[in-house]
Design an enzyme around this catalytic site. Structure first.
Site, short mmCIF file in Angstrom:
data_model
loop_
_atom_site.label_atom_id
_atom_site.label_comp_id
_atom_site.label_asym_id
_atom_site.label_seq_id
_atom_site.Cartn_x
_atom_site.Cartn_y
_atom_site.Cartn_z
N CYS A 256 -5.94 -7.73 -3.46
CA CYS A 256 -6.19 -6.56 -4.14
C CYS A 256 -6.89 -6.94 -5.53
O CYS A 256 -6.21 -7.45 -6.47
CB CYS A 256 -4.89 -5.75 -4.42
N GLY A 257 -8.34 -6.58 -5.81
CA GLY A 257 -8.74 -7.12 -6.93
C GLY A 257 -8.58 -6.23 -8.16
O GLY A 257 -8.14 -6.77 -9.47
N ASN A 258 -8.16 -4.93 -8.00
CA ASN A 258 -7.87 -4.24 -9.38
C ASN A 258 -6.31 -4.49 -9.44
O ASN A 258 -5.98 -4.41 -10.78
CB ASN A 258 -8.06 -2.46 -8.93
N HIS B 242 -13.50 -6.07 5.31
CA HIS B 242 -14.46 -5.20 4.64
C HIS B 242 -15.26 -4.73 5.59
O HIS B 242 -15.90 -5.61 6.25
CB HIS B 242 -14.80 -5.29 3.56
N GLU C 70 -9.85 2.88 1.72
CA GLU C 70 -8.99 1.68 1.74
C GLU C 70 -7.80 1.64 2.97
O GLU C 70 -7.06 2.81 3.14
CB GLU C 70 -8.39 1.61 0.54
N ARG C 71 -7.93 0.60 3.68
CA ARG C 71 -6.82 0.49 4.70
C ARG C 71 -5.26 0.55 4.09
O ARG C 71 -4.94 -0.02 3.22
CB ARG C 71 -6.65 -1.06 5.23
N ASN D 108 -9.26 -10.41 2.56
CA ASN D 108 -8.74 -9.20 3.25
C ASN D 108 -10.30 -8.58 3.76
O ASN D 108 -11.32 -8.84 3.38
CB ASN D 108 -8.04 -7.97 2.73
N ASN E 69 0.78 -1.06 0.13
CA ASN E 69 -0.19 0.07 -0.05
C ASN E 69 0.90 1.40 0.12
O ASN E 69 2.00 1.29 0.25
CB ASN E 69 -0.88 -0.07 1.19
N CYS F 203 -11.80 0.20 -5.64
CA CYS F 203 -11.16 -0.98 -5.07
C CYS F 203 -11.68 -2.03 -5.40
O CYS F 203 -12.94 -2.47 -5.11
CB CYS F 203 -11.32 -0.39 -3.45
N GLY F 204 -11.17 -3.12 -5.96
CA GLY F 204 -11.63 -4.32 -6.53
C GLY F 204 -12.34 -5.20 -5.22
O GLY F 204 -13.39 -5.59 -5.46
N THR F 205 -11.59 -5.64 -4.49
CA THR F 205 -12.08 -6.29 -3.30
C THR F 205 -13.25 -5.44 -2.52
O THR F 205 -14.16 -6.20 -2.15
CB THR F 205 -10.81 -6.55 -1.95
N GLY F 206 -13.26 -4.31 -2.21
CA GLY F 206 -13.99 -3.55 -1.91
C GLY F 206 -15.56 -3.59 -2.52
O GLY F 206 -16.64 -3.60 -2.20
N ASN G 104 -10.83 -2.23 5.44
CA ASN G 104 -11.24 -1.34 4.40
C ASN G 104 -12.68 -1.07 4.94
O ASN G 104 -13.50 -1.90 5.43
CB ASN G 104 -11.22 -2.14 3.23
#
Length: 267
Positions: A65-67, A144, A198-199, A142, A56, A207-210, A175
């Protein structure tokens, strides 16, 4: 993201420090293209085509990290690390499969498996100095914390985000997604709008995972259908899930430029 080939060349000696320096430099030189982090592409340890390490902007190491995953898959394929347009990427959260999409033989987008989501709490009450907050807690590899708000444009992301990121409920930090359901699109697709704190980064444009956590939380609470289009300040991502298996995330991946970075000597 800044993506570094640590397979064919030597990666940074201190990736955490390099991530901080690169992101600070990008914020001051090109505020519109501020980097959220550093992605290292390394040789695989198992059955993947490559391995991804994420740092990060504050130098911390998130698990997923999805993106970044879509960016790494494109980067790896274009540098001969993948044998086909289905790229297998090893991450700290497990092996992820990324199917690249082309237009006129140029990679423009990707669809990635994101793992099986885990519900850690539905409508959990969290006490903060700004009052009590009802949140849905989702683990996408991760953590959320998803909050539904009447209008995401007016959400107190910069005030409440950092408070929840370091809330006692989350010893490893979290996150935070601020989410507003939208009217359904044609074909009964779900649609939500989101902003993400984002953390280790702060508010991010995407944020992909977000996006995955927000879509899963909206589906579990009956606020949206799946698949879901997630509108973020940086663009739209598509999240699909059958309610049991892995979440899939689809969206664009674009190279913005290439260059060299000289590490400053370690004191």
């Amino acid at each position: 993201f800044a993506v570094v080939d640590a397979v064919h060349g030597e990666g940074p000696r201190d990736p955490s420090r390099t991530a901080r320096e690169l992101c600070e430099a990008s914020a001051s030189q090109s505020p519109g293209l501020r980097l959220d982090g550093l992605l290292l592409v390394r040789s695989p340890a198992g059955e993947g085509d490559c391995r991804m390490e994420i740092y990060n902007s504050d130098g911390s190491r998130p698990e997923a990290c999805g993106n970044g995953l879509r960016c790494v898959a494109r980067f790896a394929r274009e540098r001969g690390l993948g044998r086909s347009d289905l790229v297998r990427v090893e991450t700290d959260a497990g092996l992820r499969r990324v199917q690249l999409a082309r237009e006129h033989d140029r990679i423009v987008a990707a669809r990635a498996t994101m793992g099986v989501p885990r519900l850690d709490g539905l409508e959990v009450e969290l006490e903060t100095p700004l009052g009590s907050v009802s949140a849905t807690l989702i683990d996408m590899g991760n953590p959320h914390c998803v909050i539904f708000v009447p209008d995401v444009r007016e959400a107190p992301v910069g005030e409440l985000g950092p408070i929840l990121e370091r809330h006692p409920r989350f010893p490893q930090r979290t996150n935070v997604e601020f989410v507003t359901p939208r009217a359904r699109t044609a074909g009964r697709r779900g649609r939500i709008a989101a902003r993400v704190w984002e953390r280790g980064v702060g508010e991010t444009t995407a944020c992909g995972t977000g996006a995955c956590a927000a879509a899963v939380a909206a589906a579990l609470s009956g606020r949206s259908e799946l698949p879901t289009d997630v509108e973020l300040p940086g663009g739209v991502l598509e999240v699909s899930w059958d309610g049991r298996g892995e979440v899939e995330l689809a969206g664009p991946c674009e190279e913005l430029g290439a260059g060299e970075w000289r590490e400053r000597p370690v004191p």
